[in-house]
Design a protein around this motif. Structure first.
Motif, PDB file in Angstrom:
ATOM      1  N   VAL A 288       0.828  -1.203   0.000  1.00  0.00           N
ATOM      2  CA  VAL A 288       0.000   0.000   0.000  1.00  0.00           C
ATOM      3  C   VAL A 288       0.865   1.258   0.000  1.00  0.00           C
ATOM      4  O   VAL A 288       0.553   2.238  -0.679  1.00  0.00           O
ATOM      5  CB  VAL A 288      -0.960   0.003   1.210  1.00  0.00           C
ATOM      6  CG1 VAL A 288      -1.693   1.334   1.316  1.00  0.00           C
ATOM      7  CG2 VAL A 288      -1.967  -1.127   1.076  1.00  0.00           C
ATOM      8  N   GLY A 289       1.963   1.241   0.748  1.00  0.00           N
ATOM      9  CA  GLY A 289       2.827   2.418   0.804  1.00  0.00           C
ATOM     10  C   GLY A 289       3.358   2.805  -0.561  1.00  0.00           C
ATOM     11  O   GLY A 289       3.326   3.978  -0.951  1.00  0.00           O
ATOM     12  N   GLN A 290       3.848   1.827  -1.322  1.00  0.00           N
ATOM     13  CA  GLN A 290       4.343   2.107  -2.676  1.00  0.00           C
ATOM     14  C   GLN A 290       3.204   2.537  -3.587  1.00  0.00           C
ATOM     15  O   GLN A 290       3.367   3.404  -4.450  1.00  0.00           O
ATOM     16  CB  GLN A 290       5.029   0.864  -3.245  1.00  0.00           C
ATOM     17  CG  GLN A 290       5.586   1.047  -4.651  1.00  0.00           C
ATOM     18  CD  GLN A 290       6.561   2.202  -4.748  1.00  0.00           C
ATOM     19  OE1 GLN A 290       7.455   2.347  -3.924  1.00  0.00           O
ATOM     20  NE2 GLN A 290       6.372   3.051  -5.758  1.00  0.00           N
TER      21      GLN A 290
ATOM     22  N   VAL B  67      11.495  10.796   4.864  1.00  0.00           N
ATOM     23  CA  VAL B  67      12.571  10.093   4.159  1.00  0.00           C
ATOM     24  C   VAL B  67      12.023   9.082   3.158  1.00  0.00           C
ATOM     25  O   VAL B  67      12.499   8.997   2.015  1.00  0.00           O
ATOM     26  CB  VAL B  67      13.526   9.413   5.161  1.00  0.00           C
ATOM     27  CG1 VAL B  67      14.609   8.634   4.426  1.00  0.00           C
ATOM     28  CG2 VAL B  67      14.163  10.463   6.062  1.00  0.00           C
ATOM     29  N   THR B  68      11.016   8.319   3.546  1.00  0.00           N
ATOM     30  CA  THR B  68      10.501   7.291   2.633  1.00  0.00           C
ATOM     31  C   THR B  68       9.818   7.919   1.416  1.00  0.00           C
ATOM     32  O   THR B  68      10.028   7.483   0.286  1.00  0.00           O
ATOM     33  CB  THR B  68       9.527   6.351   3.353  1.00  0.00           C
ATOM     34  OG1 THR B  68       8.522   7.133   4.028  1.00  0.00           O
ATOM     35  CG2 THR B  68      10.251   5.500   4.372  1.00  0.00           C
ATOM     36  N   SER B  69       8.987   8.956   1.640  1.00  0.00           N
ATOM     37  CA  SER B  69       8.357   9.638   0.505  1.00  0.00           C
ATOM     38  C   SER B  69       9.356  10.552  -0.197  1.00  0.00           C
ATOM     39  O   SER B  69       9.418  10.605  -1.427  1.00  0.00           O
ATOM     40  CB  SER B  69       7.154  10.468   0.975  1.00  0.00           C
ATOM     41  OG  SER B  69       6.141   9.662   1.488  1.00  0.00           O
ATOM     42  N   GLY B  70      10.151  11.274   0.609  1.00  0.00           N
ATOM     43  CA  GLY B  70      11.075  12.252   0.051  1.00  0.00           C
ATOM     44  C   GLY B  70      12.188  11.656  -0.770  1.00  0.00           C
ATOM     45  O   GLY B  70      12.719  12.307  -1.673  1.00  0.00           O
ATOM     46  N   ALA B  71      12.562  10.406  -0.489  1.00  0.00           N
ATOM     47  CA  ALA B  71      13.601   9.757  -1.283  1.00  0.00           C
ATOM     48  C   ALA B  71      13.196   9.677  -2.751  1.00  0.00           C
ATOM     49  O   ALA B  71      14.048   9.659  -3.648  1.00  0.00           O
ATOM     50  CB  ALA B  71      13.869   8.353  -0.740  1.00  0.00           C
TER      51      ALA B  71
ATOM     52  N   LEU C 294      -1.441  10.713   2.142  1.00  0.00           N
ATOM     53  CA  LEU C 294      -1.854   9.306   2.196  1.00  0.00           C
ATOM     54  C   LEU C 294      -0.970   8.502   3.141  1.00  0.00           C
ATOM     55  O   LEU C 294      -1.461   7.708   3.949  1.00  0.00           O
ATOM     56  CB  LEU C 294      -1.817   8.700   0.792  1.00  0.00           C
ATOM     57  CG  LEU C 294      -2.823   9.254  -0.220  1.00  0.00           C
ATOM     58  CD1 LEU C 294      -2.546   8.695  -1.608  1.00  0.00           C
ATOM     59  CD2 LEU C 294      -4.245   8.929   0.200  1.00  0.00           C
ATOM     60  N   GLN C 295       0.366   8.718   3.046  1.00  0.00           N
ATOM     61  CA  GLN C 295       1.293   7.983   3.902  1.00  0.00           C
ATOM     62  C   GLN C 295       1.026   8.269   5.371  1.00  0.00           C
ATOM     63  O   GLN C 295       1.212   7.405   6.232  1.00  0.00           O
ATOM     64  CB  GLN C 295       2.739   8.362   3.566  1.00  0.00           C
ATOM     65  CG  GLN C 295       3.222   7.917   2.200  1.00  0.00           C
ATOM     66  CD  GLN C 295       3.588   6.447   2.140  1.00  0.00           C
ATOM     67  OE1 GLN C 295       3.413   5.721   3.111  1.00  0.00           O
ATOM     68  NE2 GLN C 295       4.090   6.012   1.001  1.00  0.00           N
ATOM     69  N   GLY C 296       0.595   9.504   5.663  1.00  0.00           N
ATOM     70  CA  GLY C 296       0.337   9.876   7.053  1.00  0.00           C
ATOM     71  C   GLY C 296      -0.767   9.075   7.702  1.00  0.00           C
ATOM     72  O   GLY C 296      -0.843   8.984   8.927  1.00  0.00           O
ATOM     73  N   THR C 297      -1.641   8.468   6.869  1.00  0.00           N
ATOM     74  CA  THR C 297      -2.705   7.650   7.436  1.00  0.00           C
ATOM     75  C   THR C 297      -2.181   6.357   8.045  1.00  0.00           C
ATOM     76  O   THR C 297      -2.866   5.712   8.829  1.00  0.00           O
ATOM     77  CB  THR C 297      -3.769   7.308   6.366  1.00  0.00           C
ATOM     78  OG1 THR C 297      -3.147   6.541   5.330  1.00  0.00           O
ATOM     79  CG2 THR C 297      -4.360   8.565   5.768  1.00  0.00           C
TER      80      THR C 297
END
Length: 658
Positions: free
Chosen positions: A222-224, A264-268, A251-254
């Motif tokens: 789901v994260g990807q 870091v995970t989204s920003g990468a 979305l990731q914040g949910t």
């Protein structure tokens, strides 16, 4: 579709190094051999214990919480080294004293279950052994929190303990009779007002299950998928990668409990894309930092603080009441960032992604079923189902959803690893909530919360707005360097009572301090999320923090609005009134965004910028006269911009949908 090699996406090792640098919660040892098996099965047993109690019912409060605490403390001493500076990619081995601390933690966790009847019958009278175990519990909690969470909250808890013992020597309104050491130990470990208090209670029930849910979502991809969906929705728009960052982070914040990890995970993925397109390093980092921090404000999870809020506010308020109330402010927050990045992109002439750089929309939509667990948990919580049951059903749905794709299909091995990952992510939360319980216990015993509230009100002359400003400053300071759950506990205990005493509804007051505690992550001088984003972008940390705070301007305005006018929280309002509030508030964010960036359809004069910000604030405030005044000012500005555009039709214009 954009190729990774074209935009220099950080490797997983580089991402982990940045997370560990700014987020103490992430820096665990990589154990091998016998110790690796012990830690692995310890984490697995931790998850199985929590699942058992969620399915068959929790134990008595003291037993449930001490077993939860014992698991967390012992595993922290195995997995988190004492000295962060010496941590070297898992090469740092366990020392003899780590083993002793882990064994002592097991003993502390087992003490209440083994001697429950004796402790209950003692009616507060402590034996020598009780006293020693209580002292050990306090010291172990402080050290585990230092390792897994960081120094700020540990120092605050230690100072509160000192205050509890030496209260008679404190000046002015801070003075109290002082607690004897025995009374302090008794409160901290042998009542449900200290370490075993409400924060740990919520950690040992709701929070653990939602962290487990997040772990299963990651395993099902789901994260990807959030990143892929964000690119498909926002990538082609002007300044596309910045909008991808905002959409993805919302979305990731949910499912994420950490602003730094989200950054870091989204920003990468998003920060290199923004830099390649032409955004400055600091601005690119700021977009990701402000958006990722806002993920903690986004229902349904809200960094797990929403569950604590239910217990702290009480009075029959439900989890869904809090999630519903937080929805419009969260939408306005992300709307503000979206609008400002749009105007910044127009200002410097940036494009969106090309068709070749975009993923196939059809391929992305084929996997839309991956969102089913998120939709399910929202619907289950809306139905007022018991929170633990909603989490359990959502975990089951996540597992079922994973079956439809061979890449994410979970066999027994993947299922076990998801349980282990969930327990690992819960360790720092358990330590933080136990440590926060120390603070709450001292506040309860000494009456410090009421004293601080009266002190703030006196300092503000009993006037609401100055009291809100002082409360905001206190919340920003108290929230520096603390994880979401801990900073909410601290700010709600110390800062919220001040504005509640002035007649502000409890929900508005708690959300007010919650917002500013979270925004501390992007507010210099201690802006961990912004610093992490600067590490990814290669920018200057303080400048990135300043840019982040500027983009998050909505978070500094909206809490004042929903305190002064609770309609923004859907309190005592009708649907037509609510629709009007949302429309005028979003219009207001457009005006504020243009004023802050200094560009709308053209570069704005300083007088126009001031007028735009004032108009925006009037529109956000849900009141008839302010709305009409704001709309008139907005119309005047829009007309000026439109006339300029019409008169310059012969010049190429940068236009796009926001």
């Amino acid at each position: 579709m954009t190729r990774k090699e074209d935009i220099n996406i950080l490797s997983e090792e580089e991402q982990q190094a940045i997370i560990e640098k700014y987020d103490p919660e992430a820096g665990t040892r990589k154990l091998t051999g016998v110790l690796g098996y012990i830690a692995f099965f310890g984490l697995l047993a931790f998850s199985l214990f929590q699942l058992y109690t969620a399915i068959f019912g929790v134990f008595t409060a003291q037993i449930q919480r001490t077993v939860h605490l014992g698991f967390a403390l012992s595993l922290i001493f195995l997995l988190f080294p004492a000295n962060r500076k010496k941590r070297k990619q898992g090469k740092l081995q366990i020392t003899w004293y780590d083993g002793i601390l882990a064994v002592l933690s097991i003993g502390v966790g087992a003490y209440w279950p083994l001697f429950f009847n004796d402790l209950v019958m003692s009616v507060g009278r402590l034996t020598t052994m009780d006293f020693i175990v209580g002292i050990l519990a306090i010291l172990l909690v402080l050290e585990a929190t230092r390792r897994a969470v960081g120094l700020p909250i540990t120092i605050i808890a230690f100072l509160f303990l000192i205050y509890g013992i030496f209260g008679q020597y404190m000046p002015g309104f801070l003075a109290h009779r002082g607690l004897s050491l025995e009374r302090l130990v008794q409160t901290m470990f042998y009542t449900t007002e200290g370490i075993l208090g409400t924060p740990l209670a919520v950690s040992s029930t709701y929070i653990f299950l939602f962290l487990l849910f997040a772990s299963f979502l990651v395993r099902t991809g789901v994260g990807q998928y959030f990143n892929d969906l964000a690119v498909a929705v926002a990538g082609r728009r002007i300044g596309g990668p910045a909008k991808v960052a905002i959409f993805s982070s919302a979305l990731q914040g949910t499912i994420s409990g950490s602003s730094v990890a989200n950054v870091v995970t989204s920003g990468a993925f998003t920060i290199p894309m923004m830099k390649k397109l032409g955004y400055k390093k600091e601005f690119a980092g700021a977009v990701e930092a402000s958006a990722s921090t806002g993920g903690q404000l986004m229902p349904p999870v809200m960094g797990a603080a929403a569950f604590l809020m239910v217990e702290f506010i009480g009075g029959g308020i439900t989890y869904w009441d809090i999630a519903k109330a937080a929805a419009i402010p969260a939408i306005l927050y992300f709307t503000g960032i979206w609008i400002m990045t749009h105007f910044e992109a127009k200002k410097i002439g940036l494009r969106g992604l090309t068709k070749e750089e975009m993923p196939s929309i059809i391929e992305v939509l084929k996997n839309v079923y991956l969102l089913l667990p998120i939709v399910a948990i929202i619907l289950l919580l809306m139905s007022n189902m018991i929170v633990t049951h909603a989490a359990l059903y959502s975990i089951l749905i996540a597992v079922i959803v994973g079956v439809f794709n061979k890449v994410t299909r979970m066999g027994p091995k993947q299922f076990v690893y998801a349980l282990v990952d969930g327990a690992r992510s819960a360790l720092s939360v358990a330590a933080a909530t136990a440590c926060a319980g120390i603070i709450v216990g001292i506040v309860t015993k000494t009456g410090l919360g009421l004293k601080m509230a009266n002190g703030l009100i006196d300092l503000a002359g009993g006037i609401l707005i100055p009291t809100l400003i002082l409360t905001m400053i206190a919340s920003l300071i108290l929230g520096m360097g603390s994880p979401t759950t801990a900073n909410y506990v601290i700010t709600s205990t110390i800062a919220a009572p001040a504005i509640i005493l002035l007649g502000v509804p409890d929900l508005s007051a708690h959300l007010f301090v919650f917002y500013f505690g979270i925004i501390a992550d992007i507010t210099p001088p201690v802006a961990l999320a912004a610093f992490a984003a600067a590490g990814v972008a290669g920018g200057e940390p303080i400048r990135t923090g300043i840019e982040s705070a500027k983009l998050a301007i909505a978070a500094f305005i909206i809490p004042y609005i929903f305190v002064l006018s609770p309609e923004l929280l859907m309190i005592n309002t009708t649907w037509p009134e609510l629709l009007w509030v949302v429309i005028t508030a979003i219009t207001g964010m457009v005006a504020i965004g243009a004023g802050i960036i200094g560009f709308w359809m053209r570069k704005m004069h300083w007088l126009e910028r001031i007028m735009a910000v004032v108009a925006g604030m009037l529109l956000i405030y849900p009141e008839g006269i302010s709305d009409m005044t704001g709309l008139i000012m907005f119309a005047v500005l829009f007309t000026l911009q439109f006339v300029w555009k019409r008169d310059n039709d012969n010049k190429p214009e940068l236009s796009a949908q926001v």
